[in-house]
Motif scaffolding. Structure first.
Motif, PDB file in Angstrom:
ATOM      1  N   TYR A  30      64.006 -23.515 -48.406  1.00  0.00           N
ATOM      2  CA  TYR A  30      64.719 -24.773 -48.663  1.00  0.00           C
ATOM      3  C   TYR A  30      63.787 -25.959 -48.430  1.00  0.00           C
ATOM      4  O   TYR A  30      63.739 -26.890 -49.234  1.00  0.00           O
ATOM      5  CB  TYR A  30      65.953 -24.890 -47.774  1.00  0.00           C
ATOM      6  N   TYR A  84      63.210 -27.869 -51.922  1.00  0.00           N
ATOM      7  CA  TYR A  84      64.204 -28.907 -52.175  1.00  0.00           C
ATOM      8  C   TYR A  84      64.096 -30.129 -51.282  1.00  0.00           C
ATOM      9  O   TYR A  84      64.858 -31.063 -51.434  1.00  0.00           O
ATOM     10  CB  TYR A  84      65.616 -28.318 -52.040  1.00  0.00           C
ATOM     11  N   TRP A  85      63.190 -30.143 -50.337  1.00  0.00           N
ATOM     12  CA  TRP A  85      63.067 -31.298 -49.457  1.00  0.00           C
ATOM     13  C   TRP A  85      62.509 -32.465 -50.254  1.00  0.00           C
ATOM     14  O   TRP A  85      61.478 -32.346 -50.915  1.00  0.00           O
ATOM     15  CB  TRP A  85      62.175 -30.932 -48.284  1.00  0.00           C
ATOM     16  N   ALA A 102      68.417 -30.559 -55.827  1.00  0.00           N
ATOM     17  CA  ALA A 102      68.955 -29.809 -54.696  1.00  0.00           C
ATOM     18  C   ALA A 102      69.878 -28.707 -55.179  1.00  0.00           C
ATOM     19  O   ALA A 102      70.466 -28.808 -56.262  1.00  0.00           O
ATOM     20  CB  ALA A 102      69.695 -30.749 -53.756  1.00  0.00           C
ATOM     21  N   PRO A 103      70.029 -27.636 -54.387  1.00  0.00           N
ATOM     22  CA  PRO A 103      70.944 -26.559 -54.776  1.00  0.00           C
ATOM     23  C   PRO A 103      72.388 -27.053 -54.883  1.00  0.00           C
ATOM     24  O   PRO A 103      72.757 -28.072 -54.310  1.00  0.00           O
ATOM     25  CB  PRO A 103      70.822 -25.546 -53.638  1.00  0.00           C
ATOM     26  N   VAL A 155      74.342 -27.804 -51.653  1.00  0.00           N
ATOM     27  CA  VAL A 155      73.941 -29.031 -50.953  1.00  0.00           C
ATOM     28  C   VAL A 155      74.598 -30.238 -51.613  1.00  0.00           C
ATOM     29  O   VAL A 155      75.138 -31.116 -50.931  1.00  0.00           O
ATOM     30  CB  VAL A 155      72.401 -29.174 -50.943  1.00  0.00           C
TER      31      VAL A 155
END
Length: 137
Positions: free
Chosen positions: A61, A65-66, A75-76, A79
């Motif tokens: 993650y 995605y950060w 982002a997923p 989230v």
């Protein structure tokens, strides 16, 4: 390639190496728990289990995605959904917003603790390797 992109790339490569190590250790732990613990003589299996399994889920993650590492990354779904859900709860002044906010802060604390543990373990491995090299001469 500018400096920021190069730094992001280096952090991602290091993160992927860590992730593969976590996946390898997690696989070894699942396949042969007793053999794994006796081979490495680990006295705190619960702590190691925490590091490995949190590492298997948190590291991807952070790398993928950060926002700091991936400004254009999406982002997923979970989230995005959780963010929208929290915004709706905050608008309604729900008590669940406070509960979820506290859980979110605890999650941040656990992630920071995990990162500190990984850094300390990495420094300990480096120091132990240096000591072994110095003692072997």
């Amino acid at each position: 390639m500018d400096v920021k992109q190069m730094i992001r790339l280096v952090i991602k490569v290091i993160g992927f190496i860590y992730w593969f190590v976590f996946l390898y250790l997690g696989g070894r732990m699942v396949v042969d728990w007793a053999g794994f613990m006796s081979q490495y003589n680990i006295e705190t299996p619960l702590f190691l289990t925490y590091l490995v399994f949190v590492g298997c889920f948190v590291t991807p993650y952070i790398m993928l995605y950060w926002k700091k590492l991936n400004p254009n990354g999406k982002a997923p779904f979970w989230v995005c959904y959780l963010s929208e859900y929290m915004a709706r709860l905050e608008d309604r002044h729900s008590i669940w917003f406070d509960v979820l906010y506290v859980l979110k802060l605890l999650l941040y604390f656990i992630i920071i603790l995990w990162m500190l543990c990984i850094i300390l373990l990495t420094l300990a491995v480096i120091a132990w390797t240096v000591v072994l090299i110095l003692l072997s001469n």
